[in-house]
Motif scaffolding. Structure first.
Motif, short mmCIF file in Angstrom:
data_model
loop_
_atom_site.label_atom_id
_atom_site.label_comp_id
_atom_site.label_asym_id
_atom_site.label_seq_id
_atom_site.Cartn_x
_atom_site.Cartn_y
_atom_site.Cartn_z
N ALA A 433 -19.15 65.03 40.22
CA ALA A 433 -18.90 66.46 40.36
C ALA A 433 -17.43 66.77 40.16
O ALA A 433 -17.07 67.76 39.50
N ARG A 434 -16.57 65.94 40.71
CA ARG A 434 -15.12 66.20 40.69
C ARG A 434 -14.54 66.16 39.29
O ARG A 434 -13.73 67.01 38.90
N PHE A 435 -14.92 65.15 38.51
CA PHE A 435 -14.27 64.92 37.22
C PHE A 435 -15.09 65.40 36.03
O PHE A 435 -14.70 65.15 34.88
N PHE A 436 -16.19 66.08 36.29
CA PHE A 436 -17.05 66.57 35.21
C PHE A 436 -16.28 67.47 34.25
O PHE A 436 -16.36 67.33 33.03
N VAL A 437 -15.50 68.39 34.79
CA VAL A 437 -14.82 69.37 33.95
C VAL A 437 -13.73 68.72 33.09
O VAL A 437 -13.42 69.22 32.01
N ILE A 438 -13.16 67.58 33.53
CA ILE A 438 -12.11 66.93 32.75
C ILE A 438 -12.65 66.44 31.41
O ILE A 438 -11.96 66.50 30.38
N VAL A 439 -13.88 65.94 31.41
CA VAL A 439 -14.50 65.50 30.16
C VAL A 439 -14.98 66.68 29.33
O VAL A 439 -14.86 66.69 28.11
N ILE A 440 -15.49 67.69 30.00
CA ILE A 440 -16.12 68.81 29.30
C ILE A 440 -15.11 69.64 28.52
O ILE A 440 -15.39 70.06 27.38
N LYS A 441 -13.94 69.91 29.08
CA LYS A 441 -12.99 70.82 28.45
C LYS A 441 -12.55 70.39 27.06
O LYS A 441 -12.60 71.19 26.12
N PRO A 442 -12.09 69.14 26.84
CA PRO A 442 -11.72 68.75 25.47
C PRO A 442 -12.91 68.71 24.52
O PRO A 442 -12.78 69.04 23.34
N ILE A 476 -18.37 63.36 15.24
CA ILE A 476 -17.22 64.16 14.84
C ILE A 476 -16.28 64.42 16.02
O ILE A 476 -15.06 64.37 15.89
N ILE A 477 -16.87 64.71 17.18
CA ILE A 477 -16.03 65.04 18.34
C ILE A 477 -15.81 63.83 19.25
O ILE A 477 -15.37 63.99 20.39
N ALA A 478 -16.08 62.64 18.72
CA ALA A 478 -15.88 61.42 19.52
C ALA A 478 -14.45 61.27 20.05
O ALA A 478 -14.27 60.82 21.18
N PRO A 479 -13.40 61.64 19.28
CA PRO A 479 -12.04 61.52 19.84
C PRO A 479 -11.85 62.34 21.12
O PRO A 479 -11.19 61.89 22.06
N SER A 480 -12.44 63.54 21.16
CA SER A 480 -12.31 64.37 22.35
C SER A 480 -13.08 63.77 23.52
O SER A 480 -12.63 63.85 24.67
N ILE A 481 -14.22 63.16 23.23
CA ILE A 481 -14.98 62.49 24.30
C ILE A 481 -14.17 61.34 24.86
O ILE A 481 -14.09 61.14 26.08
N PHE A 482 -13.56 60.57 23.98
CA PHE A 482 -12.74 59.44 24.41
C PHE A 482 -11.54 59.91 25.22
O PHE A 482 -11.18 59.31 26.24
N ALA A 483 -10.90 61.00 24.79
CA ALA A 483 -9.74 61.53 25.50
C ALA A 483 -10.12 61.96 26.91
O ALA A 483 -9.42 61.67 27.88
N GLY A 484 -11.25 62.67 27.05
CA GLY A 484 -11.70 63.08 28.36
C GLY A 484 -12.04 61.90 29.24
O GLY A 484 -11.70 61.87 30.43
N GLY A 485 -12.71 60.90 28.67
CA GLY A 485 -13.06 59.70 29.43
C GLY A 485 -11.83 58.94 29.89
O GLY A 485 -11.80 58.42 31.01
#
Length: 560
Positions: A433-442, A476-485
């Motif tokens: 719950a806490r870190f969900f938004v950190i991954v979602i935003k990018p 295509i958006i894998a870099p953003s997923i990696f950045a959030g993770g």
């Protein structure tokens, strides 16, 4: 019609599970605060008539405002300086500026405590320590505000830097051709255009300061200086009969303060989005003379040495002495703390395994569900889903102590005849719950930039929506997923605010371990563990710079 609704079942089921994990805890604590107390409102009256409540509320606002000023001044300064094209090695500078955000607050507080005061081993070693009995200057509102401001400075830096990138270069070029100096361009063009970005960054820093627990706990509790987050922790530790009702009401006060900051931030962001849509072209660069550039570099080096290098040096020195207050020399050099950490304290290895397990599991789950969540949000026409999506920001916006209490209230009896209290599962649910938004935003930002024609072509080729999402969108958006993770990994590895109230024997985390050792008076062992953890975090961050050149642009959040 029935077939249409049957197709929607997986979507609503997926959304419902996320809603239960991220939003339902917040609803549960609000219900407890508003309707869970006794019918005669005695708990409300008792809590609201307690001077300590108003003192903690006042201290929360004061330290929040003061730390926001510190964060805004430093973050804006660094963002403007690094917009100068003559500054070399910008990636290294950005990396250094991001470090305070990644270093856990309890380690930040501990390192500064080892830097100042009569018991500083570093100052003792160079004969600059104050006289024995002198007060520790950091045990104050000013000390708490300074450290929180330094830690939240990168939030302002990133926000202002993004807004600088949106200012078109022709504005400064036209002013320069008209004879305006770089200073005049900065004061009359750049700063007015950055006003909304600076204020938005300040609002983010204020919300983060309200929720900070580690710094006020280490610097405030020993001298009885309480903010709302530490007062909630103390109420939880009291185990009184009305404890749950009291912490629920205090949590409601914190939520209200956070919502004020969030509302202010959203209002400024709406203005900033309008500004971004009307500007175009290359981003502005503030080019100073060689002398001014060198002077700025000297100032920036001095500031970073003061806020990063000096505290870390003090922490390292303190970890190599037999006890606190002893100066470091060849005669007093001791590796006892490191030996005890590795060989005589099994809790250290257990805490590391727990933190690594929790962090890795959280990162994998959030990275996996981020694309379906954003894809559904982008394509759905359901007002229910659209309205509820904004609520997913709350677990990150509110203080971690409040989220921990919310999880206790929800998950204690959520499953009949089984309680998640005292298990590592409840910490994992709180982390999700806490870190969900950190991954979602990018991921959300990258998804908006996708060309819709790609998905349309996939559907015309016979691909289903989920096949299109998996084979077209996700790569295509894998870099953003990696950045959030990556941001989640660095943030969750040493997390304290949530786990401080959820841990139990056998389920300790690294953040809890450091806090407990320091609270029990074993500051040398706490310093040794902090040094090892900090070096590990810096190694992870530094490795991203080395290998970042092989990754797509956007995969590393602090890439220039």
């Amino acid at each position: 019609m029935l077939n249409h609704y049957m197709k929607k079942i997986p979507t609503y089921l997926f959304w419902g599970v996320l809603f239960i994990i991220c939003v339902l805890p917040i609803i549960r604590i609000l219900l407890e605060a508003l309707w869970g107390v006794s019918t005669d409102n005695s708990v409300w009256f008792e809590l609201m008539s307690d001077p300590l409540t108003y003192s903690a509320l006042y201290n929360t606002v004061v330290t929040g405002v003061l730390s926001t000023i510190v964060a805004t001044v430093l973050g804006t300064f660094f963002a403007i300086v690094l917009s100068n094209s003559k500054i070399r090695f910008s990636a290294v500078w950005i990396f250094a500026i991001m470090v305070p955000l990644i270093i856990p607050p309890q380690i930040t507080a501990l390192s500064w405590l080892q830097l100042f005061g009569p018991s500083s081993s570093l100052l003792q070693s160079i004969n600059l320590a104050p006289a024995i009995g002198s007060p520790q200057p950091l045990y104050s509102a000013g000390g708490i505000s300074l450290l929180m401001g330094i830690q939240h400075m990168p939030l302002v830096f990133l926000t202002v830097r993004t807004h600088i990138a949106s200012i078109p270069s022709y504005l400064s070029e036209a002013a320069s051709l008209s004879g305006a100096s770089p200073i005049k361009i900065l004061l009359t063009i750049i700063l007015p255009l950055l006003r909304s970005g600076i204020m938005a960054g300040a609002a983010i820093a204020f919300v983060a300061a309200i929720g900070n627990f580690g710094i006020p706990a280490i610097l405030g509790i020993p001298v009885g200086y309480y903010v709302l987050s530490t007062l909630i922790y103390q109420k939880m530790a009291s185990f009184g009969g009305l404890m749950i009702a009291q912490v629920a009401i205090l949590s409601l006060l914190v939520i209200l303060l956070s919502l004020i900051g969030i509302a202010f931030q959203r209002r400024l962001q709406r203005h900033s989005i309008y500004q971004l849509t009307v500007t175009s072209g290359c981003s502005v660069q503030i080019i100073f003379s060689k002398f001014i550039t060198r002077l700025i570099l000297v100032i920036m080096v001095c500031v970073l040495l003061f806020i990063l290098v000096a505290p870390m040096a003090a922490l390292i020195v303190s970890s190599f002495v037999p006890s606190v207050g002893i100066p470091l020399s060849w005669e007093t050099l001791s590796f006892h703390a490191y030996y005890e950490m590795l060989f005589t304290q099994p809790i250290t290895l257990r805490a590391f395994k727990n933190s690594l397990l929790l962090t890795s599991t959280t990162v994998v789950i959030l990275m996996f569900i981020s694309v379906p969540f954003v894809w559904i949000l982008h394509h759905t026409r359901s007002r229910i889903l659209q309205l509820s999506a904004s609520l997913f920001d709350l677990p990150y916006a509110i203080p971690g102590t409040v989220l921990a209490i919310a999880c206790i209230l929800l998950w204690a009896n959520f499953i009949p005849n089984y309680s998640l209290l005292g298990t590592i599962t409840i910490i994992l649910l709180a982390y999700l719950a806490r870190f969900f938004v950190i991954v979602i935003k990018p991921v959300q930002a990258s998804f908006i930039q996708l060309d819709p024609a790609l998905e349309e072509a996939a559907r015309l080729s016979g691909a289903s929506s989920w096949q299109s999402m998996h084979h077209i969108v996700r790569p295509i958006i894998a870099p953003s997923i990696f950045a959030g993770g990556l941001l989640v990994f660095l943030s969750a590895l040493n997390e304290l605010t949530v786990s401080a109230l959820l841990w139990s024997a056998g389920n300790e985390t690294l953040g809890v371990l450091i806090f407990n050792f320091n609270d029990s008076g074993d500051s040398v062992l706490a310093a040794a563990i902090s040094v090892v953890i900090t070096l590990f975090v810096l190694l992870v961050m530094f490795s991203t710079i080395i290998f970042g050149r092989y990754l797509p642009k956007g995969a590393i959040p602090w890439q220039a």
